[in-house]
Design an enzyme around this catalytic site. Structure first.
Site, PDB file in Angstrom:
ATOM      1  N   THR A 125       0.829  -1.204   0.000  1.00 14.15           N
ATOM      2  CA  THR A 125       0.000   0.000   0.000  1.00 14.15           C
ATOM      3  C   THR A 125       0.865   1.257   0.000  1.00 14.15           C
ATOM      4  O   THR A 125       1.993   1.241   0.512  1.00 14.15           O
ATOM      5  CB  THR A 125      -0.909   0.005   1.259  1.00 14.15           C
ATOM      6  OG1 THR A 125      -1.399   1.330   1.474  1.00 14.15           O
ATOM      7  CG2 THR A 125      -0.153  -0.417   2.510  1.00 14.15           C
ATOM      8  N   ASP A 126       0.308   2.331  -0.549  1.00 17.58           N
ATOM      9  CA  ASP A 126       1.038   3.624  -0.515  1.00 17.58           C
ATOM     10  C   ASP A 126       1.167   4.135   0.924  1.00 17.58           C
ATOM     11  O   ASP A 126       1.952   5.049   1.186  1.00 17.58           O
ATOM     12  CB  ASP A 126       0.343   4.662  -1.407  1.00 17.58           C
ATOM     13  CG  ASP A 126      -1.086   4.991  -0.990  1.00 17.58           C
ATOM     14  OD1 ASP A 126      -1.631   4.341  -0.077  1.00 17.58           O
ATOM     15  OD2 ASP A 126      -1.668   5.928  -1.591  1.00 17.58           O
ATOM     16  N   GLU A 127       0.389   3.542   1.856  1.00 14.81           N
ATOM     17  CA  GLU A 127       0.426   4.042   3.242  1.00 14.81           C
ATOM     18  C   GLU A 127       1.784   3.800   3.907  1.00 14.81           C
ATOM     19  O   GLU A 127       2.086   4.397   4.935  1.00 14.81           O
ATOM     20  CB  GLU A 127      -0.723   3.439   4.059  1.00 14.81           C
ATOM     21  CG  GLU A 127      -2.066   3.807   3.454  1.00 14.81           C
ATOM     22  CD  GLU A 127      -3.278   3.532   4.314  1.00 14.81           C
ATOM     23  OE1 GLU A 127      -3.164   3.531   5.544  1.00 14.81           O
ATOM     24  OE2 GLU A 127      -4.362   3.329   3.729  1.00 14.81           O
ATOM     25  N   TYR A 153      -1.479  -0.298  11.186  1.00 16.72           N
ATOM     26  CA  TYR A 153      -1.717  -0.960   9.896  1.00 16.72           C
ATOM     27  C   TYR A 153      -0.552  -0.708   8.945  1.00 16.72           C
ATOM     28  O   TYR A 153       0.050  -1.643   8.412  1.00 16.72           O
ATOM     29  CB  TYR A 153      -3.026  -0.456   9.263  1.00 16.72           C
ATOM     30  CG  TYR A 153      -3.141  -0.774   7.787  1.00 16.72           C
ATOM     31  CD1 TYR A 153      -3.261  -2.085   7.344  1.00 16.72           C
ATOM     32  CD2 TYR A 153      -3.104   0.243   6.822  1.00 16.72           C
ATOM     33  CE1 TYR A 153      -3.343  -2.388   5.980  1.00 16.72           C
ATOM     34  CE2 TYR A 153      -3.188  -0.046   5.463  1.00 16.72           C
ATOM     35  CZ  TYR A 153      -3.311  -1.362   5.056  1.00 16.72           C
ATOM     36  OH  TYR A 153      -3.383  -1.660   3.710  1.00 16.72           O
ATOM     37  N   LYS A 157       2.295  -3.315   7.325  1.00 16.87           N
ATOM     38  CA  LYS A 157       2.484  -3.530   5.885  1.00 16.87           C
ATOM     39  C   LYS A 157       3.925  -3.210   5.490  1.00 16.87           C
ATOM     40  O   LYS A 157       4.527  -3.901   4.673  1.00 16.87           O
ATOM     41  CB  LYS A 157       1.509  -2.659   5.081  1.00 16.87           C
ATOM     42  CG  LYS A 157       0.044  -3.036   5.199  1.00 16.87           C
ATOM     43  CD  LYS A 157      -0.282  -4.410   4.643  1.00 16.87           C
ATOM     44  CE  LYS A 157      -0.227  -4.482   3.139  1.00 16.87           C
ATOM     45  NZ  LYS A 157      -0.650  -5.827   2.641  1.00 16.87           N
ATOM     46  N   LEU A 193     -14.403   4.099   3.673  1.00 18.01           N
ATOM     47  CA  LEU A 193     -15.114   5.362   3.418  1.00 18.01           C
ATOM     48  C   LEU A 193     -16.246   5.246   2.385  1.00 18.01           C
ATOM     49  O   LEU A 193     -17.403   5.564   2.702  1.00 18.01           O
ATOM     50  CB  LEU A 193     -14.124   6.455   2.965  1.00 18.01           C
ATOM     51  CG  LEU A 193     -14.820   7.792   2.698  1.00 18.01           C
ATOM     52  CD1 LEU A 193     -15.182   8.523   3.980  1.00 18.01           C
ATOM     53  CD2 LEU A 193     -13.952   8.709   1.824  1.00 18.01           C
TER      54      LEU A 193
HETATM   55  P1  NAD Z   1     -10.040  -6.854   2.932  1.00 17.08           P
HETATM   56  O1  NAD Z   1      -9.942  -6.557   4.388  1.00 17.08           O
HETATM   57  O2  NAD Z   1     -11.284  -6.546   2.195  1.00 17.08           O
HETATM   58  O3  NAD Z   1      -9.740  -8.416   2.684  1.00 17.08           O
HETATM   59  C1  NAD Z   1      -8.707  -9.092   3.338  1.00 17.08           C
HETATM   60  C2  NAD Z   1      -8.901 -10.585   3.101  1.00 17.08           C
HETATM   61  O4  NAD Z   1      -7.794 -11.271   3.711  1.00 17.08           O
HETATM   62  C3  NAD Z   1     -10.172 -11.146   3.729  1.00 17.08           C
HETATM   63  O5  NAD Z   1     -10.787 -12.054   2.840  1.00 17.08           O
HETATM   64  C4  NAD Z   1      -9.672 -11.884   4.972  1.00 17.08           C
HETATM   65  O6  NAD Z   1     -10.493 -12.979   5.347  1.00 17.08           O
HETATM   66  C5  NAD Z   1      -8.303 -12.336   4.499  1.00 17.08           C
HETATM   67  N1  NAD Z   1      -7.355 -12.533   5.617  1.00 17.08           N
HETATM   68  C6  NAD Z   1      -7.064 -11.677   6.629  1.00 17.08           C
HETATM   69  N2  NAD Z   1      -6.145 -12.217   7.454  1.00 17.08           N
HETATM   70  C7  NAD Z   1      -5.852 -13.445   6.938  1.00 17.08           C
HETATM   71  C8  NAD Z   1      -4.959 -14.475   7.334  1.00 17.08           C
HETATM   72  N3  NAD Z   1      -4.212 -14.374   8.427  1.00 17.08           N
HETATM   73  N4  NAD Z   1      -4.899 -15.594   6.564  1.00 17.08           N
HETATM   74  C9  NAD Z   1      -5.652 -15.726   5.452  1.00 17.08           C
HETATM   75  N5  NAD Z   1      -6.532 -14.774   5.040  1.00 17.08           N
HETATM   76  C10 NAD Z   1      -6.621 -13.649   5.777  1.00 17.08           C
HETATM   77  O7  NAD Z   1      -8.782  -6.109   2.288  1.00 17.08           O
HETATM   78  P2  NAD Z   1      -8.617  -5.447   0.836  1.00 17.08           P
HETATM   79  O8  NAD Z   1      -9.068  -4.046   0.894  1.00 17.08           O
HETATM   80  O9  NAD Z   1      -9.149  -6.378  -0.189  1.00 17.08           O
HETATM   81  O10 NAD Z   1      -7.024  -5.412   0.740  1.00 17.08           O
HETATM   82  C11 NAD Z   1      -6.302  -6.517   0.196  1.00 17.08           C
HETATM   83  C12 NAD Z   1      -4.826  -6.191   0.234  1.00 17.08           C
HETATM   84  O11 NAD Z   1      -4.572  -5.001  -0.509  1.00 17.08           O
HETATM   85  C13 NAD Z   1      -4.294  -5.919   1.631  1.00 17.08           C
HETATM   86  O12 NAD Z   1      -3.023  -6.514   1.736  1.00 17.08           O
HETATM   87  C14 NAD Z   1      -4.193  -4.406   1.722  1.00 17.08           C
HETATM   88  O13 NAD Z   1      -3.167  -4.025   2.578  1.00 17.08           O
HETATM   89  C15 NAD Z   1      -3.867  -4.060   0.278  1.00 17.08           C
HETATM   90  N6  NAD Z   1      -4.301  -2.730  -0.187  1.00 17.08           N
HETATM   91  C16 NAD Z   1      -5.590  -2.327  -0.011  1.00 17.08           C
HETATM   92  C17 NAD Z   1      -6.000  -1.089  -0.508  1.00 17.08           C
HETATM   93  C18 NAD Z   1      -7.433  -0.628  -0.366  1.00 17.08           C
HETATM   94  O14 NAD Z   1      -7.740   0.515  -0.722  1.00 17.08           O
HETATM   95  N7  NAD Z   1      -8.365  -1.453   0.085  1.00 17.08           N
HETATM   96  C19 NAD Z   1      -5.087  -0.258  -1.162  1.00 17.08           C
HETATM   97  C20 NAD Z   1      -3.764  -0.709  -1.323  1.00 17.08           C
HETATM   98  C21 NAD Z   1      -3.396  -1.946  -0.829  1.00 17.08           C
HETATM   99  P1  TYD Z   2     -10.507   4.499   4.756  1.00 14.92           P
HETATM  100  O1  TYD Z   2     -11.524   4.076   3.732  1.00 14.92           O
HETATM  101  O2  TYD Z   2     -10.540   3.900   6.099  1.00 14.92           O
HETATM  102  O3  TYD Z   2      -9.072   4.274   4.053  1.00 14.92           O
HETATM  103  P2  TYD Z   2      -7.595   4.751   4.550  1.00 14.92           P
HETATM  104  O4  TYD Z   2      -7.667   5.327   5.903  1.00 14.92           O
HETATM  105  O5  TYD Z   2      -6.826   3.483   4.514  1.00 14.92           O
HETATM  106  O6  TYD Z   2      -7.160   5.747   3.530  1.00 14.92           O
HETATM  107  O7  TYD Z   2     -10.588   6.075   4.917  1.00 14.92           O
HETATM  108  C1  TYD Z   2     -10.431   6.941   3.799  1.00 14.92           C
HETATM  109  C2  TYD Z   2     -10.478   8.372   4.330  1.00 14.92           C
HETATM  110  O8  TYD Z   2     -11.798   8.635   4.814  1.00 14.92           O
HETATM  111  C3  TYD Z   2      -9.537   8.623   5.483  1.00 14.92           C
HETATM  112  O9  TYD Z   2      -8.996   9.940   5.370  1.00 14.92           O
HETATM  113  C4  TYD Z   2     -10.436   8.554   6.709  1.00 14.92           C
HETATM  114  C5  TYD Z   2     -11.771   9.039   6.184  1.00 14.92           C
HETATM  115  N1  TYD Z   2     -12.969   8.459   6.833  1.00 14.92           N
HETATM  116  C6  TYD Z   2     -13.960   9.288   7.356  1.00 14.92           C
HETATM  117  O10 TYD Z   2     -13.878  10.526   7.290  1.00 14.92           O
HETATM  118  N2  TYD Z   2     -15.048   8.704   7.956  1.00 14.92           N
HETATM  119  C7  TYD Z   2     -15.180   7.362   8.070  1.00 14.92           C
HETATM  120  O11 TYD Z   2     -16.200   6.891   8.659  1.00 14.92           O
HETATM  121  C8  TYD Z   2     -14.170   6.517   7.511  1.00 14.92           C
HETATM  122  C9  TYD Z   2     -14.272   5.023   7.600  1.00 14.92           C
HETATM  123  C10 TYD Z   2     -13.076   7.109   6.898  1.00 14.92           C
END
Ligand code: NAD
Ligand code: TYD
Length: 339
Positions: A125-127, A153, A157, A193
């Site tokens: 992630t970019d985070e 988090y 990562k 969000l």
């Molecule tokens: P999510 O929380 O929707 O899904 C995570 C999945 O991983 C779930 O199905 C969960 O059951 C499974 N999981 C969690 N812990 C586990 C373990 N110990 N063993 C096996 N399975 C496990 O997450 P997401 O948003 O789909 O993100 C997927 C990946 O992408 C993550 O690694 C996250 O860091 C990365 N990512 C997410 C975003 C975003 O905007 N959502 C952006 C950049 C990177």
């Molecule tokens: P989120 O979807 O949790 O992603 P991330 O924190 O990983 O970027 O949140 C996106 C942005 O929205 C973040 O700046 C926090 C804000 N946010 C709210 O303002 N209200 C909310 O209820 C949530 C879940 C997030």
């Protein structure tokens, strides 16, 4: 090719499984997922009967299980999506983030070493780069930006990324890492969000915006992230990191107002609430490297992507209503009750 996709029952992983089975009908996809609160087997329902798809319920941090899986299946490629992914939960409960995100990645890397692999890809992630100031729109995250994390988090990562890079340098493991900006689209769990705001607006519930809603995120439609990962795995250079993002920065308040307008709901639903501790101000990706080296660019712009996403939540109301009717109620009360 035989590909293990971990975390394939979650948001991005499920989109990736569907994308891969459509694009490469000859490849075999094995999904390993623990089915935590964020994993939903319904997300994979339509591919369960596909003979090129296998689902295994299990934890990536379970060494015995992972070992047996690798011994039995001998995968060519492992793509690690599995993680605890919600920043707010990492603030209240960091422990499980260390276990799944760091130890889990370590266990997968050890299995790759033991059984051999053509590629291990870490979905990061970019985070991991921390945040950028709001008053410097000229600054972006490049692959050379130092790691500088803010939340448990992002720290977990970043730790996993360091392990992946160490296994490349020390053991010669063929790895790649992608660092993507915020995703949105179908199957996203309604704690994040965009789906949270869509669900609350549809239920005429308050929309909790942290602080003044001025924080900026760089949004990418999930399918574009899936395309990028596939490209990196097939054509990316071993040992490299690729940033993924589409120059689509918006303040949270802008995003919330777009959703309300699209749904024909009043902005009076917006409620400004206490900020998230350590809240990152701005994320912004410079995707020059993946564009120049692999020819990747986003195909779905925000105007179209947000309409598609809202359309999906309207068409799949029972999917998210099931989620928010269960354990989620306790989570919501804990997270937003006294805010
Ligand atoms: P999510 O929380 O929707 O899904 C995570 C999945 O991983 C779930 O199905 C969960 O059951 C499974 N999981 C969690 N812990 C586990 C373990 N110990 N063993 C096996 N399975 C496990 O997450 P997401 O948003 O789909 O993100 C997927 C990946 O992408 C993550 O690694 C996250 O860091 C990365 N990512 C997410 C975003 C975003 O905007 N959502 C952006 C950049 C990177
Ligand atoms: P989120 O979807 O949790 O992603 P991330 O924190 O990983 O970027 O949140 C996106 C942005 O929205 C973040 O700046 C926090 C804000 N946010 C709210 O303002 N209200 C909310 O209820 C949530 C879940 C997030």
């Amino acid at each position: 090719m035989k590909i293990i996709v971990t975390g394939g029952a979650g948001f991005i992983g499920a989109n990736f499984v569907h994308y891969m089975l459509e694009e490469y009908p000859d490849d075999h996809i094995i999904c390993l997922d623990k089915l935590t609160y964020a994993g939903n087997i319904e997300n994979l329902e339509s591919v369960m009967d596909n003979e090129k798809f296998t689902f295994i319920k299990g934890d990536i941090a379970d060494r015995l299980l992972v070992d047996k899986l690798f011994r039995d299946e001998k995968p060519d490629v492992v793509i690690n999506f599995a993680a605890e992914s919600h920043v707010d939960r990492s603030v209240t409960d960091p422990d499980i983030f260390l276990q799944s995100n760091i130890i889990g990645t370590g266990v997968l890397l050890d299995a790759c070493r033991e059984y051999g692999i053509k590629r291990f890809h870490q979905v990061s992630t970019d985070e991991v780069y921390g945040d950028l100031p709001l008053d410097r729109p000229d600054l972006f995250f490049t692959e050379d930006t130092p790691i500088h994390t803010s939340s448990p988090y992002s720290a977990s990562k970043a730790s996993a990324d360091l392990l992946v890079q160490a296994y490349h340098r020390t053991f010669g493991l063929p790895v790649t890492i992608s660092r993507c900006s915020n995703n949105y689209g179908p199957y996203q769990f309604p704690e994040k969000l965009i789906p949270l705001m869509i669900a609350n607006a549809l239920n005429d519930k308050e929309l909790p915006v942290y602080s003044k809603g001025e924080n900026v995120r760089d949004w990418l439609y999930v399918k574009d992230h899936c395309i990028a990962i596939d490209l990196i795995v097939r054509k990316g250079t071993v040992g490299e990191v690729y940033n993924v993002g589409g120059h689509n920065e918006k303040t949270n308040l802008e995003v919330v107002k777009i959703i309300l307008k699209e749904l024909g709901k009043s902005e009076d639903l917006i409620k400004f609430v206490a900020d998230r501790p350590g809240h990152d101000r701005r994320y912004a990706i410079d995707p020059t490297k993946i564009g120049n080296e692999l020819g990747w660019e986003p195909t779905t712009l925000f105007d179209e992507g947000i309409k598609k996403t809202i359309g999906w939540y309207l068409d799949n109301r029972s999917w998210w209503e099931n989620i928010i009717s269960g354990e989620y109620q306790n989570y919501y009360e804990k997270m937003y009750g006294n805010r």
